[in-house]
Write a protein that holds these residues in place. Structure first.
Motif, PDB file in Angstrom:
ATOM      1  N   ALA A 261     -44.435  54.797 -34.173  1.00 20.38           N
ATOM      2  CA  ALA A 261     -44.474  53.759 -33.137  1.00 20.38           C
ATOM      3  C   ALA A 261     -43.594  54.109 -31.945  1.00 20.38           C
ATOM      4  CB  ALA A 261     -44.049  52.414 -33.726  1.00 20.38           C
ATOM      5  N   SER A 262     -42.563  54.915 -32.172  1.00 26.18           N
ATOM      6  CA  SER A 262     -41.659  55.299 -31.082  1.00 26.18           C
ATOM      7  C   SER A 262     -42.188  56.481 -30.277  1.00 26.18           C
ATOM      8  CB  SER A 262     -40.275  55.644 -31.647  1.00 26.18           C
ATOM      9  OG  SER A 262     -40.332  56.818 -32.445  1.00 26.18           O
ATOM     10  N   GLY A 263     -43.356  56.998 -30.655  1.00 27.21           N
ATOM     11  CA  GLY A 263     -43.968  58.070 -29.885  1.00 27.21           C
ATOM     12  C   GLY A 263     -43.916  59.443 -30.523  1.00 27.21           C
ATOM     13  N   MET A 264     -43.339  59.551 -31.714  1.00 31.81           N
ATOM     14  CA  MET A 264     -43.283  60.850 -32.383  1.00 31.81           C
ATOM     15  C   MET A 264     -44.671  61.246 -32.893  1.00 31.81           C
ATOM     16  SD  MET A 264     -39.817  60.782 -34.704  1.00 31.81           S
ATOM     17  CE  MET A 264     -38.205  60.401 -33.994  1.00 31.81           C
TER      18      MET A 264
ATOM     19  N   ALA B 130     -42.519  62.858 -37.161  1.00 34.78           N
ATOM     20  CA  ALA B 130     -42.215  61.749 -38.063  1.00 34.78           C
ATOM     21  C   ALA B 130     -41.894  62.272 -39.459  1.00 34.78           C
ATOM     22  CB  ALA B 130     -43.392  60.775 -38.111  1.00 34.78           C
ATOM     23  N   TRP B 131     -42.629  63.286 -39.892  1.00 38.50           N
ATOM     24  CA  TRP B 131     -42.368  63.886 -41.206  1.00 38.50           C
ATOM     25  C   TRP B 131     -40.966  64.492 -41.258  1.00 38.50           C
ATOM     26  CZ3 TRP B 131     -43.393  63.878 -46.037  1.00 38.50           C
ATOM     27  CH2 TRP B 131     -43.132  64.970 -46.859  1.00 38.50           C
ATOM     28  N   GLU B 132     -40.593  65.205 -40.214  1.00 40.28           N
ATOM     29  CA  GLU B 132     -39.253  65.789 -40.173  1.00 40.28           C
ATOM     30  C   GLU B 132     -38.188  64.696 -40.171  1.00 40.28           C
ATOM     31  OE1 GLU B 132     -39.343  68.208 -36.711  1.00 40.28           O
ATOM     32  OE2 GLU B 132     -40.683  69.721 -37.580  1.00 40.28           O
ATOM     33  N   GLU B 133     -38.488  63.565 -39.521  1.00 42.85           N
ATOM     34  CA  GLU B 133     -37.535  62.462 -39.462  1.00 42.85           C
ATOM     35  C   GLU B 133     -37.296  61.886 -40.860  1.00 42.85           C
ATOM     36  OE1 GLU B 133     -35.285  59.359 -37.298  1.00 42.85           O
ATOM     37  OE2 GLU B 133     -35.954  61.379 -36.824  1.00 42.85           O
TER      38      GLU B 133
ATOM     39  N   GLN C 295     -41.294  54.526 -46.072  1.00 46.69           N
ATOM     40  CA  GLN C 295     -42.568  54.260 -45.414  1.00 46.69           C
ATOM     41  C   GLN C 295     -42.350  53.521 -44.094  1.00 46.69           C
ATOM     42  OE1 GLN C 295     -45.818  53.018 -48.036  1.00 46.69           O
ATOM     43  NE2 GLN C 295     -44.526  53.412 -49.826  1.00 46.69           N
ATOM     44  N   TYR C 296     -41.405  52.594 -44.088  1.00 45.49           N
ATOM     45  CA  TYR C 296     -41.095  51.882 -42.843  1.00 45.49           C
ATOM     46  C   TYR C 296     -40.594  52.851 -41.777  1.00 45.49           C
ATOM     47  CZ  TYR C 296     -38.619  48.876 -39.535  1.00 45.49           C
ATOM     48  OH  TYR C 296     -38.160  48.278 -38.389  1.00 45.49           O
ATOM     49  N   LEU C 297     -39.701  53.770 -42.153  1.00 49.03           N
ATOM     50  CA  LEU C 297     -39.145  54.712 -41.176  1.00 49.03           C
ATOM     51  C   LEU C 297     -40.224  55.644 -40.635  1.00 49.03           C
ATOM     52  CD1 LEU C 297     -35.721  55.649 -42.811  1.00 49.03           C
ATOM     53  CD2 LEU C 297     -36.183  54.004 -40.985  1.00 49.03           C
ATOM     54  N   ALA C 298     -41.172  56.022 -41.469  1.00 52.25           N
ATOM     55  CA  ALA C 298     -42.271  56.860 -40.994  1.00 52.25           C
ATOM     56  C   ALA C 298     -43.088  56.115 -39.935  1.00 52.25           C
ATOM     57  CB  ALA C 298     -43.159  57.259 -42.166  1.00 52.25           C
TER      58      ALA C 298
ATOM     59  N   ALA D  33     -31.961  55.678 -29.124  1.00 51.46           N
ATOM     60  CA  ALA D  33     -33.305  55.494 -29.663  1.00 51.46           C
ATOM     61  C   ALA D  33     -33.308  55.817 -31.155  1.00 51.46           C
ATOM     62  CB  ALA D  33     -34.297  56.399 -28.934  1.00 51.46           C
ATOM     63  N   GLY D  34     -33.847  54.926 -31.946  1.00 53.89           N
ATOM     64  CA  GLY D  34     -33.902  55.127 -33.383  1.00 53.89           C
ATOM     65  C   GLY D  34     -32.660  54.681 -34.127  1.00 53.89           C
TER      66      GLY D  34
END
Length: 682
Positions: free
Chosen positions: A160-163, A168-171, A152-155, A521-522
C-alpha cells in the motif's frame, strides 16, 4: 502479577504430565488454546500444540478479558516465513460483512493490481485473502491491524505504501533473525514456528530460566534485542562505517550497545560515545547489565564527546582547559558587536561562527570570505561578510583574553591534535545520538579511528535533533553508502502514543546525515495501550495539582517511582515541579541521577529526557509561551532559514520528550496550548 505467574507456573510444572490446571474453552476459534488460573482475578492464555511437550504462555489478563481473548484468537504458521502468527478470527469474521457491503459501493479495490499468486507469495493465506480483496482504502487496512497476523499485515502495508512485491518481500523478511526464510514450511508445526519467532517467544526450561528472565524487568527491556536489531548488531564484520537510523523506540541504542559487546567479545577495545553526559552514564550502566564477561566489559569505554575532547586537549597540553560559561560567552558577543558596530545579532554571529567557521575548520579571514556558507539561509554580500568577520574576530580576541574556550573550540583543537598523530588511537568507535554531534566533533571521531572494517558504528535519528548541528558524513571522510540501515518498528512506545507524537514534528522534511532527506515512512508500533492524555488549565498551580494527582495515580497502580519521568521546557519549571511533589511526600531526583535513586520520580528539562525511557512520562508546560521558546528562535527577518530550523528543533525537542513514554503519556499546559499540539486527546 509476576509473582503470581511464577507461582502458577511452578504449580503447573509439577502436574504437566496430566495436563492439570489447563482448561479448554467451548466454541473457541483455536482448539490449541487453553487458559490457566493465575490468581483470584486473572487467567493466563496458553497455546498447547497438539504434538510435543511445549506450553506457551501468551498473555495474562483479567478473567473476562482472558476468556474473550482466548476464544477469539487463532494461532497459525505463516506459510512463507514459517513464523508464529496470531489473528483475531472472531473480529475478522464480524467485520467482513461490513467491508463487503462497502466494497460494493466503491469502483476500485486497494489491492486490485496484485494477483492472488503475488499475495500468496508474500505469505497471505486462504482465510485472509478474501478480506483483503474487499479493502478499498488504506484507512480500512490500518483499522484491521490488530486483527490480522502481523507478517501478513506488514506485507500489505508495504504494498500500500508503493513498494513492489519484491520490495515488500524483503521488508517482511526483516522479521526473521537472519532475514532468510526457510526452504520448506510445515504449517501444522507450531513449535518450529515458535523457534523461528525469537522476538515473540522465549523458551524456558524451568523456574531458574524464568526467574533470570524476570530479574530485571524494566532494565531488561532496555537491552533486549529483537530480530531486526540482532541482524545488525551481531554481524561478524562490516567493510567500513555503518549507519543505523530509525524513529524513537526502534532500538537504535540497544543495537549500538550489542554491537559494542559483539566487538569487545572478539577481543578488540571499543570506544562508545554520545553527545550528553547523562546518556553516557546511562549507556555505561546498560553495558554493565549486558556484558557478563569482566574482561570483555573492560574493553568497552563509554565517554561523552565533550569529555573525550577535553581529555585529548588536556593530555596534549598538560593542564586543564578552561571552559567558558554561557553567560560569559553571550556578554562577549554583545561587547564584540558594540566594538565593531556589526549589523547582526549575537545569535546570528554565534551561528555563523559555529556552523560555518568551526564546522568547516576555516583558518582565518580569507578562508571565511571565500567559503560556501552551507546551511545558512541569509545571503551575505562581500561587505557584509567583512563586517561579520570583524565581529567574530573581535569576539575571539575577547574570549582568548579570558583564557577560556568553548566546547566547540576544544573539539576543534582535539581533532587537530589527533590528525597530527602518527596513528589513530582506536580500532572501533560506536556513536549514539549521532544527529546531535557538531562537525568538529565528527572530525575527532574520524581522526581517532583507523579507516577500515568496523571502524564506526553510527546510530541516530534526524527527527530527534535537538541541537543546531548539521553535518554531511561524506564531507568528513565517513562513507556509509551501502551500509545504511533503517529500523522502523518501535518496541518502546505504543501505537497510540507514537501516532500522536509523530504529528508534533509537522510536515517539513528533515535532513539526514548522509546528504539525503530522512523520512519516518513505515515507522510504526505493534504495541497498543491508552491514548495520550492532554489537559489544559487556567493557571500554573492548577496544572501542578493535576500533575501530582497523575503521579500519585501511577504510583498507586504499582509503577516504580524511577519508571516515572517528568519533563518541562525550562529549568525554572523543574524546581516548581519538585516542590509540588515534595509537598505530597513524593521523592524526586534529577533525570541525570544515577541508579541509586530507585525510589524517586525523575524530573528535569526536555533536553535531559534525551535517550531515556520511562514506563510513564509527563510533559508539563506545553503552552504557547514555552513551545516554541522565543529565546530559542532566530528572528525570521534576520534569517528565515535559521528561523525554520529553530522551529523544527523545538518540535523535535517536544517529540523527544513525549516519546520517552512506554505505556502512558500525560501532557499539560496553562493558558493557550502550544501550536505544535495536534489537538486534544483524552
Amino acid at each position: 502479577m509476576r509473582k503470581s505467574v511464577d507461582e502458577a507456573i511452578d504449580r503447573f510444572e509439577h502436574h504437566t504430565f496430566a495436563g492439570l490446571h489447563l482448561e479448554k474453552l467451548h466454541a473457541a476459534e483455536d482448539p490449541n488454546v487453553r487458559t490457566i488460573r493465575i490468581d483470584g482475578s486473572r487467567r493466563g492464555i496458553v497455546l498447547k500444540p497438539e504434538t510435543g511437550d511445549v506450553y506457551c504462555l501468551i498473555a495474562v489478563m483479567e478473567h473476562d478479558a482472558a476468556i474473550k481473548y482466548a476464544k477469539s484468537r487463532k494461532f497459525s504458521v505463516n506459510q512463507k516465513l514459517g513464523v508464529l502468527e496470531v489473528r483475531d478470527a472472531t473480529a475478522l469474521a464480524q467485520v467482513k460483512p461490513a467491508l463487503d457491503a462497502l466494497a460494493q459501493t466503491q469502483p476500485e479495490r486497494l489491492f486490485a493490481a496484485y494477483g492472488d499468486g503475488e499475495l500468496i507469495n508474500l505469505g497471505l493465506d486462504a482465510d485472509v485473502l478474501p478480506i483483503v480483496r474487499l479493502l478499498t482504502s488504506e484507512d480500512h487496512l490500518v483499522a484491521l491491524e490488530s486483527m490480522l497476523p502481523q507478517p501478513q499485515y506488514l506485507a500489505l502495508v508495504a504494498l500500500a505504501s508503493g513498494m513492489s512485491p519484491q520490495e515488500a518481500w524483503e521488508e517482511i523478511c526483516g522479521l526473521l533473525p537472519d532475514s532468510s526464510p526457510p526452504e520448506a514450511v510445515d504449517t501444522s508445526d507450531l513449535v518450529t514456528a515458535m523457534e523461528r519467532s525469537p522476538g515473540d517467544v522465549v523458551f524456558v526450561s524451568g523456574p531458574d530460566d524464568l526467574a533470570q528472565m524476570l530479574a530485571h524487568p524494566f532494565a531488561l527491556w532496555r537491552i533486549f534485542l529483537h530480530p531486526s536489531q540482532r541482524r545488525l548488531a551481531g554481524r561478524r564484520s562490516y567493510n567500513g562505517a555503518v549507519q543505523v537510523t530509525g524513529g524513537a523506540g526502534t532500538g537504535k541504542t540497544v543495537t549500538a550497545l550489542h554491537r559494542a559487546r559483539h566487538l569487545a567479545e572478539l577481543g578488540e577495545p571499543v570506544l562508545v560515545t554520545t553527545f550528553t553526559t547523562t546518556l553516557a552514564e546511562t549507556l555505561d550502566g546498560q553495558l554493565d547489565l549486558l556484558i557478563d564477561d569482566p574482561e570483555a566489559r573492560d574493553r568497552v569505554e563509554v565517554i561523552n564527546i565533550d569529555k573525550l575532547a577535553y581529555r585529548i586537549v588536556k593530555d596534549a597540553g598538560g593542564h586543564n582547559p578552561k571552559i567558558a560559561g554561557k553567560a560569559e560567552i553571550q556578554a562577549l558577543w554583545n561587547i564584540a558587536i558594540e566594538h565593531t558596530a556589526a549589523p547582526f545579532s549575537a545569535a546570528f554571529l554565534r551561528r555563523e561562527w559555529e556552523q560555518v567557521i568551526l564546522a568547516q575548520d576555516l583558518s582565518g579571514r580569507e578562508a571565511y570570505l571565500g567559503c560556501v556558507r552551507r546551511g545558512r539561509g541569509r545571503q551575505l554580500n562581500p561587505a557584509q561578510r567583512e563586517k561579520a568577520w570583524a565581529a567574530i574576530a573581535r569576539f575571539l580576541e575577547l574570549l582568548a583574553g579570558t583564557g577560556a574556550r568553548t566546547h566547540m573550540q576544544i573539539a576543534a583543537e582535539a581533532a587537530r591534535i589527533l590528525a597530527a598523530e602518527p596513528a589513530p588511537r582506536h580500532r572501533h568507535i560506536v556513536v549514539d545520538e549521532a544527529q546531535d554531534l557538531h562537525p568538529a566533533q565528527w572530525r575527532i571521531l574520524r581522526a581517532a579511528v583507523a579507516v577500515g572494517p568496523d571502524d564506526l558504528f553510527i546510530v541516530g535519528d534526524p527527527h530527534q535533533r535537538i541541537y543546531d548541528h548539521r553535518v554531511s558524513l561524506k564531507s568528513l571522510g565517513i562513507t556509509v553508502t551501502g551500509r545504511s540501515h533503517k529500523l522502523k518498528l518501535s518496541y518502546r512506545t505504543t501505537a497510540e502514543i507514537l501516532n500522536w507524537a509523530v504529528r508534533l514534528l509537522g510536515v517539513e522534511p528533515v535532513a539526514g546525515l548522509d546528504d539525503t532527506q530522512d523520512s519516518l515512512a513505515g515507522y510504526r508500533s505493534s504495541l497498543h495501550g491508552r491514548r495520550p492524555v492532554v489537559r489544559g488549565f487556567p493557571d500554573r498551580n492548577a496544572e501542578l495539582d493535576a500533575l501530582v494527582e497523575q503521579v500519585r495515580a501511577w504510583l498507586d497502580a504499582g509503577v516504580e517511582p524511577h519508571a516515572i519521568g517528568i519533563a518541562t521546557r525550562f529549568v525554572s519549571g523543574v524546581g516548581r515541579i519538585e516542590q509540588a511533589l515534595a509537598a505530597e511526600g513524593i521523592s524526586t531526583a534529577s533525570l541525570a541521577a544515577s541508579g541509586s535513586a530507585q525510589e524517586c520520580v525523575r524530573v528535569g528539562t526536555m533536553h535531559r529526557m534525551k535517550g531515556l525511557e520511562f514506563r510513564c512520562a509527563a510533559v508539563t508546560g506545553a503552552d504557547a509561551e514555552a513551545l516554541p521558546a522565543a529565546v530559542a528562535l532566530t528572528d525570521k527577518d534576520e534569517d528565515p532559514t535559521a528561523h525554520a530550523h529553530d522551529l523544527q528543533r523545538e518540535r523535535c525537542l517536544f517529540f523527544v520528550a513525549c516519546t520517552r513514554a512506554r505505556d502512558s503519556l500525560y501532557v499539560s499546559y496553562t493558558g493557550a496550548p502550544s501550536p505544535f499540539l495536534p489537538g486534544r486527546a483524552g
